[in-house]
Design an enzyme around this catalytic site. Structure first.
Site, PDB file in Angstrom:
ATOM      1  N   LEU A   4       0.802  -1.353  -0.195  1.00  0.00           N
ATOM      2  CA  LEU A   4      -0.129   0.170  -0.022  1.00  0.00           C
ATOM      3  C   LEU A   4       0.750   1.207   0.072  1.00  0.00           C
ATOM      4  CD1 LEU A   4      -2.831   1.454   0.297  1.00  0.00           C
ATOM      5  CD2 LEU A   4      -2.362   1.289   2.742  1.00  0.00           C
ATOM      6  N   HIS A   7       7.060   2.537  11.836  1.00  0.00           N
ATOM      7  CA  HIS A   7       7.596   3.756  11.121  1.00  0.00           C
ATOM      8  C   HIS A   7       6.251   4.967  11.495  1.00  0.00           C
ATOM      9  CE1 HIS A   7       9.414   6.636   8.213  1.00  0.00           C
ATOM     10  NE2 HIS A   7      10.362   5.786   8.233  1.00  0.00           N
TER      11      HIS A   7
END
Length: 338
Positions: A126, A230
């Site tokens: 994605l 992240h």
């Protein structure tokens, strides 16, 4: 209008650009022309296969601006992971060490390498290009995979997983990998990231620790990032958590990012989506829907407020423009979710 469709060989240049923009840590899109071409060929073959159970199919989609033809992002699904090559994770567990003679109990945390997700379906790849991260595009790219899976459930496993990108710095180094590198494999994280993304995982059973790693032995920086994502991955994680995905202690071997899971039938978009018969007419609309047709190789999906759903008749009224984008005619099946 933004339309999602299966990737084709004509999208190679766009996919190459997305691989560059996605940067370090985005393992599924390495900057390797041969690997990217292979991904496109595999996707085209997967969309064109007639199957009744999940196998090694890998579906890759692109989000296209129907006016300009520009590719805005990509998203994918691996039907059944770990069949052609093992899929490895660490499982984070608490273990009680006890001595009845001394009357002492010590709870220790360990990381054990495993293949527990073999055969699961994985949502992956994605990425929405930064210039287009506005409106509903990001949410649509994430949720539209579940519309495809709801429409074609025989192609996918009961268990669906997502490997979330772990913590790394701007230079692409992972604190978790820095500790592993020091003790086991003397290669930098971008190199390892590239190898894994290119399908080279033979070194894992050869060089990675086969016995449990006690997290108390890790450096403070390495231990601190276990199960964390992240910064750029946090929005994707929040969306999947709203869909019902949960972290059950599995993390990536290299950056310790969390792998989350859900049963296919429990995913909110799958559970809440419905089907109806298309009716093409002039319409003002109002409520925003994500919609798709019922095809595989000619799959199309988009989102729009030019939709009206009649709960009693089962009709889904679409504008002419929307019907054209979805490649549907009057009476065709349409799947939708608010």
């Amino acid at each position: 209008m933004q339309v999602l469709r299966p990737i084709t060989t004509d999208d190679f240049a766009a996919l190459t650009q997305i691989a560059v923009e996605s940067g370090h840590g985005f393992t599924s899109l390495p900057q390797n022309d041969d690997v990217l071409r292979d991904k496109i060929e595999t996707a085209e073959d997967s969309f064109n296969r007639c199957i009744d159970k999940p196998g090694q199919q890998k579906y890759l989609f692109v989000l296209e601006d129907s006016d300009s033809g520009e590719i805005l992002g990509t998203t994918g699904i691996n039907a059944s992971v770990g069949l052609d090559s093992p899929i490895y994770h660490y499982r984070l567990r608490n273990t009680a060490l006890h001595s009845s003679r001394l009357g002492l109990t010590n709870n220790v945390e360990t990381l054990r390498m495993c293949n527990d997700y073999t055969g699961a379906t994985e949502i992956c790849t994605l990425f929405l290009r930064e210039a287009f991260r506005q409106g509903h595009a990001g949410k649509f790219l994430s949720r539209v995979r579940f519309l495809f899976m709801a429409q074609h459930p025989m192609r996918f496993s009961d268990t669906v997983i997502a490997e979330m990108r772990g913590v790394s710095c701007e230079q692409g180094e992972s604190p978790f990998w820095q500790w592993l590198k020091q003790h086991y494999i003397d290669l930098d994280f971008p190199t390892i990231d590239y190898m894994v993304g290119s399908g080279d995982t033979s070194f894992i059973p050869q060089l990675m620790p086969k016995y449990p790693i006690y997290t108390s032995l890790l450096s403070a920086d390495a231990k601190d990032v276990i199960g964390k994502v992240h910064d750029k991955t946090r929005p994707a994680l929040r969306m999947l958590e709203k869909e019902g995905f949960k972290h059950r202690g599995y993390v990536d071997l290299f950056d310790a990012g969390p792998t989350i899971e859900s049963k296919l039938e429990n995913i909110a978009t799958v559970r809440n989506s419905d089907t109806g018969n298309a009716k093409i007419a002039n319409i003002k609309g109002g409520k925003m829907y994500a919609l798709c047709n019922d095809k595989v190789a000619d799959f199309r999906a988009t989102y729009s407020d030019k939709v009206d759903v009649c709960a009693t008749s089962g009709e889904v009224t679409l504008s002419q423009e929307l019907a054209k984008a979805l490649k549907v005619s009057d009476g065709d099946d349409v799947r939708f979710v608010a």
